[in-house]
Each structure stands twice: as C-alpha cells, then as structure tokens.
Design a protein around this motif. Structure first.
Motif, PDB file in Angstrom:
ATOM      1  N   MET A 121       0.828  -1.206   0.000  1.00  8.63           N
ATOM      2  CA  MET A 121       0.000   0.000   0.000  1.00  8.63           C
ATOM      3  C   MET A 121       0.865   1.259   0.000  1.00  8.63           C
ATOM      4  O   MET A 121       0.545   2.245  -0.674  1.00  8.63           O
ATOM      5  CB  MET A 121      -0.925  -0.011   1.215  1.00  8.63           C
ATOM      6  N   LEU A 122       1.967   1.217   0.742  1.00  6.68           N
ATOM      7  CA  LEU A 122       2.851   2.385   0.782  1.00  6.68           C
ATOM      8  C   LEU A 122       3.503   2.622  -0.571  1.00  6.68           C
ATOM      9  O   LEU A 122       3.654   3.770  -1.013  1.00  6.68           O
ATOM     10  CB  LEU A 122       3.917   2.170   1.857  1.00  6.68           C
ATOM     11  N   TYR A 123       3.878   1.546  -1.241  1.00  7.04           N
ATOM     12  CA  TYR A 123       4.456   1.683  -2.589  1.00  7.04           C
ATOM     13  C   TYR A 123       3.416   2.233  -3.561  1.00  7.04           C
ATOM     14  O   TYR A 123       3.740   3.056  -4.439  1.00  7.04           O
ATOM     15  CB  TYR A 123       4.971   0.322  -3.060  1.00  7.04           C
ATOM     16  N   ASP A 124       2.174   1.797  -3.397  1.00 10.06           N
ATOM     17  CA  ASP A 124       1.106   2.294  -4.252  1.00 10.06           C
ATOM     18  C   ASP A 124       0.864   3.787  -4.033  1.00 10.06           C
ATOM     19  O   ASP A 124       0.587   4.534  -4.971  1.00 10.06           O
ATOM     20  CB  ASP A 124      -0.174   1.503  -3.979  1.00 10.06           C
ATOM     21  N   LEU A 125       0.997   4.229  -2.770  1.00  9.68           N
ATOM     22  CA  LEU A 125       0.766   5.636  -2.449  1.00  9.68           C
ATOM     23  C   LEU A 125       1.922   6.533  -2.873  1.00  9.68           C
ATOM     24  O   LEU A 125       1.707   7.696  -3.240  1.00  9.68           O
ATOM     25  CB  LEU A 125       0.542   5.791  -0.940  1.00  9.68           C
ATOM     26  N   THR A 126       3.149   6.009  -2.782  1.00 10.51           N
ATOM     27  CA  THR A 126       4.320   6.874  -2.996  1.00 10.51           C
ATOM     28  C   THR A 126       5.096   6.553  -4.269  1.00 10.51           C
ATOM     29  O   THR A 126       5.765   7.429  -4.819  1.00 10.51           O
ATOM     30  CB  THR A 126       5.284   6.749  -1.803  1.00 10.51           C
ATOM     31  N   GLY A 127       5.067   5.300  -4.722  1.00 12.24           N
ATOM     32  CA  GLY A 127       5.835   4.914  -5.902  1.00 12.24           C
ATOM     33  C   GLY A 127       7.308   4.715  -5.634  1.00 12.24           C
ATOM     34  O   GLY A 127       8.103   4.659  -6.577  1.00 12.24           O
TER      35      GLY A 127
END
Length: 496
Positions: free
Chosen positions: A184-190
């Motif tokens: 989820m964090l990767y999805d939010l920040t890239g």
C-alpha cells in the motif's frame, strides 16, 4: 569514498557467504567458521562505529554503485553500527554459554545446520539494521523468520516442533500484515527507498490527500512488526519457543530477533513515515496502551510459572512492553529510553537464559523450582550470574536495568499527558519483577541438595567465560551508560 564505508556491506556478504560454506562442512568446522565470521563482523562494525563517530554523520552505500531503481542502498550511522557490534557480542556469548547443550541436544550430522542458521540469522539482522530499502528489509525479515524457526525446531523434540509451528504461524501473520502495508505504501508513494518514501509521505500529509489509506498503511506495518516482536497480546508463542529450544537459541531469540524487528519499526517511524506524521496518526497511543498491558500481564504470567525457562520467557514479554511504552510516548526522550532498553534487555536476557541452563544442569535437568533448590551452590558461577541478571531486571543500581527504568521515568515526567499511567505501570511492574525474580534467587540459594552433581569452574570454562562477560557487559551499561546514551542521541539525530 573511504574504504571503511564498505564495511557494513562486507559484514552482510561475509555472514551470508559463510552460511553457504558451512553447508559443506562438518559440525566442528562450521563452528570454527561461525566464530571467525562473528569476530570479523565485530571488527568491521567497531571500525564503522569509530568512523561515524568521527565524521558525525551517516552515509549511504550504493551496491554496485548503481543508483535506484536499478541499485540498492544500505545506510550506516552511529546507531546502526553500535547495534550491529552489540548484536555480535551477544550472539557470540550466547553460543559460548550454550555450546555444551548444542553438541548434546542436536544430532551430530545436523550440527553444521545449526551454524548455518546462526550465520543466516546474523546476516538478516545486519541487513535489517543497515538497509535503506523497504523491500530489501522485508526479504531479510523473512530470512530472519526462517532462521529463527530452524533454531527452535532443530532440537527435534515434540515440544520444539510444536513451538516452531506456533512461532511460524504468528510470525507469518505479522509478515503478511507488514507486506500488505509495504504494498500500500508503494502504491501511495511509488518508491521503495526510505528517504524517497518519506518525502512523498510528508507531501501527502501536508496536502491532506489519502489520509485514511496512509493511516491504515502505517497501522498495518506497525501491527505486523509488533506481532513479530511478541508485543502483548501477540506473545503466545514465546513461552514454548524460548522454554524448549536449546539454551543458545533461547538467548539469541529473546535478545536479538525481537529487537531486530523493533529497530526496523523505529527506522520506519523516523525515516519512512516521519516522526511527526507517525505522531499525528495516533498509532503511538495504541502502542503505549499495549506496552503498559504487556508490562503488567507479562509479569503476572511470570509469577504464576513453576518453570525457570518459561518464567524468564514471560519476563521477556514484560520487557518488550517497556520498549513499546517508550515508543508509544511519542517523544524523543521516550524513544531514546526504548532504544537503550533494547541494549539493556539483550545483555540481561541472554545472561538469564545461559545462567538458567547452568542451574538446571546441576538439578537433574529439571527446570522446576522445587528441584532447583540449592542449585546456586552446586553451580556457583550460574547462581551468581542469574542473581546479577535478576538484579538488573528489578532495576537495582549498578546494573543496566536501573538506567533503563531511570530513562523511562525521566521520559514519562516530561510527557504530561502520559506521565501518570507510565509511572504507575513502571512502579507496579518493578514490584512484580522483584516478586518473581527475587523469589527465584531465594530458591536457588536455599540449603543445598547433595544428591546432584556439583560443577566447578574447571568443568565449564567456556560457560563461565560467557557468564562473566555478560555480567561485565551489564555492569558496564549500568555504570558507564552516558556514552551509550550519547550514541543513541546522535543516532536519532542522524535518522532525521
């Protein structure tokens, strides 16, 4: 780039490579390689600590000198190198103290497997400490989990296999939540590099966008690591895992494994989410409540135990509660106290598990308190070492536990909103600690039973050396704590 800046990477690669080498060695050769690697990593970590203290700043090392996203990074600072050095000392002393039991309780043809697992454990802990990439951290969290599970079940008894299965179930639950949070964090920040994620998170927080998904993400990662580090009430695997594995495995699991996960959480709070953003999420308040509960209920469970190993295991649950209480205070002082307690608890718990097995050895291998009467006379080194560890856990001056409780008290006084519950929990927990530890010390020093073996220094030189070194380390932390407190302060400044 100075040559010493390569040392953290060399430490990880050396411990990883040694695991592969041990797979084709016999048990004795694997043990020698393990000792050599531990010593080498100590030297490399000490050199890195001196370098970062002299420069006063941290640095990043790009593997292969390729920048992200093609390359990976590790990051070394004062706190990382100090923790790596300390972990190596604790692992070495734990293996020294339990060497006799490793050779007795593990089949000869599987002895090299034990040292493969300890080398992989060392590698994963170093990678978790130094990594600057969240996905790399997750990979080594899983390597750490597999290594820990192997260290529990390698003894091959029914209870250890059951304990390993229980540990694996709880640990995989924590890993799953951590992975969901990372995705989820990767999805939010890239991003996957910690600094890049933090910049994106700060921008999201300032703009007010995706606040609910961001809070859920922080919560998932926090709960996942809390489960893996045995925060109450996720501690049910602890008594069997620590109580029935070999003495060295119990010391390593209690002192190092849970601390690696907690340190990763601290890195996420400071370098991924941001200390202010984490505080605004209010998740630290939840950690504070569960930390207080762990301090009390872990101690109450320890009081009810009639098995010395399981009693020390439940004591670990209480001490993990101390650390989460400090993190949950949401202040720099609370975080510094929590990190100091990571060092203090690692040194003390390894001492208690190693000394405890010395007491059971001269009591017909029984861990029940009724059979341990007089064991401190039959094994004077183990009795004195256990007494020293007990005094530290209670918080008697000259020992590291006193400094931990002093730092927690100071942090509580500075935090007006949480001062009263923190001080009450500290007082109650200290009383409970005194009840079950002093009760144990009194029992092992009761009149001596003569129908058991008596062990002298000459029969247990390596065990004695381990106990003496761990006691000395404990006293050193208790009497010369200011240096470590300063190192922790500098390390937290470098995190930002």
């Amino acid at each position: 780039m100075a040559f010493v800046q390569n040392f953290p990477f060399l430490s990880i690669v050396l411990s990883l490579f040694s695991g592969a080498v041990c797979s084709v060695m016999n048990g004795k050769a694997a043990r020698v390689i393990n000792r050599v690697v531990l010593t080498a990593v100590m030297v490399l970590s000490a050199a890195t600590l001196v370098f970062t203290l002299q420069t006063g700043e941290s640095y990043t090392y790009k593997m292969g000198h390729f920048p992200a996203p093609f390359g990976n990074e590790i990051r070394a600072g004062v706190l990382e190198s100090a923790l790596a050095l300390f972990f190596c000392f604790i692992m070495l002393f734990s293996l020294w103290g339990g060497r006799k039991h490793i050779e007795e309780e593990i089949e000869a043809e599987k002895l090299n497997y034990y040292y493969i697992l300890t080398n992989m454990m060392l590698c994963s802990l170093l990678a978790i400490i130094y990594t600057n990439d969240l996905f790399t951290a997750y990979v080594f969290v899983e390597i750490n989990t597999i290594s820990a599970c192997g260290l529990i079940m390698i003894r091959q008894t029914g209870r250890t296999i059951e304990a390993a299965v229980r540990y694996m179930i709880m640990s995989l639950l924590g890993s799953g939540l951590l992975l969901m949070g990372l995705c989820m964090l990767y999805d939010l920040t890239g991003h996957l590099l910690m600094e890049n994620i933090r910049e994106a998170v700060v921008m999201l927080h300032a703009s007010g966008r995706y606040q609910v998904p961001l809070t859920i993400t922080i919560g998932l990662m926090t709960v996942g690591l809390a489960i893996k580090s045995a925060l109450f009430p996720f501690h049910t695997w602890v008594p069997d895992a620590y109580g029935y594995s070999t003495a060295s495995s119990a010391a390593i699991l209690s002192s190092l494994v849970s601390k690696g996960y907690i340190f990763l959480l601290i890195k996420i709070i400071y370098r991924v989410i941001g200390f202010e953003v984490f505080g605004d999420s209010k998740i630290n308040n939840i950690l504070f409540v569960f930390g207080l509960a762990g301090m009390i209920f872990g101690s109450l469970s320890a009081i009810k135990e009639d098995d010395i190993r399981r009693m020390v295991a439940f004591s670990s649950v209480a001490q993990i509660g101390y650390i989460y209480m400090g993190i949950g205070m949401g202040t720099q002082a609370g975080m510094a106290a929590a990190i100091f307690h990571i060092f203090s608890h690692a040194a003390t718990k390894a001492l208690l598990f190693i000394a405890g097995v010395g007491l059971t050895d001269v009591s017909g291998q029984s861990k029940r308190f009724t059979d341990l009467k007089g064991s401190a006379y039959r094994n004077k080194i183990a009795g004195a070492a256990f007494g020293a560890g007990a005094l530290s856990m209670v918080g008697v001056p000259l020992f590291s536990g006193f400094i931990s409780k002093l730092l927690f008290s100071q942090a509580a006084v500075l935090n007006h909103g949480k001062m009263l519950p923190a001080l009450i929990a500290l007082a109650v927990s200290t009383i409970l600690n005194a009840i079950y530890f002093m009760k144990t010390v009194i029992r092992i020093y009761r009149p001596m039973k003569t129908d058991y073996e008596v062990r002298t220094f000459g029969k247990q030189k390596l065990f004695a050396a381990s106990c003496i070194c761990l006691v000395a380390l404990n006293v050193l932390l208790g009497t010369m704590s200011q240096f470590l407190v300063d190192v922790i302060g500098k390390g937290l400044e470098m995190f930002v």
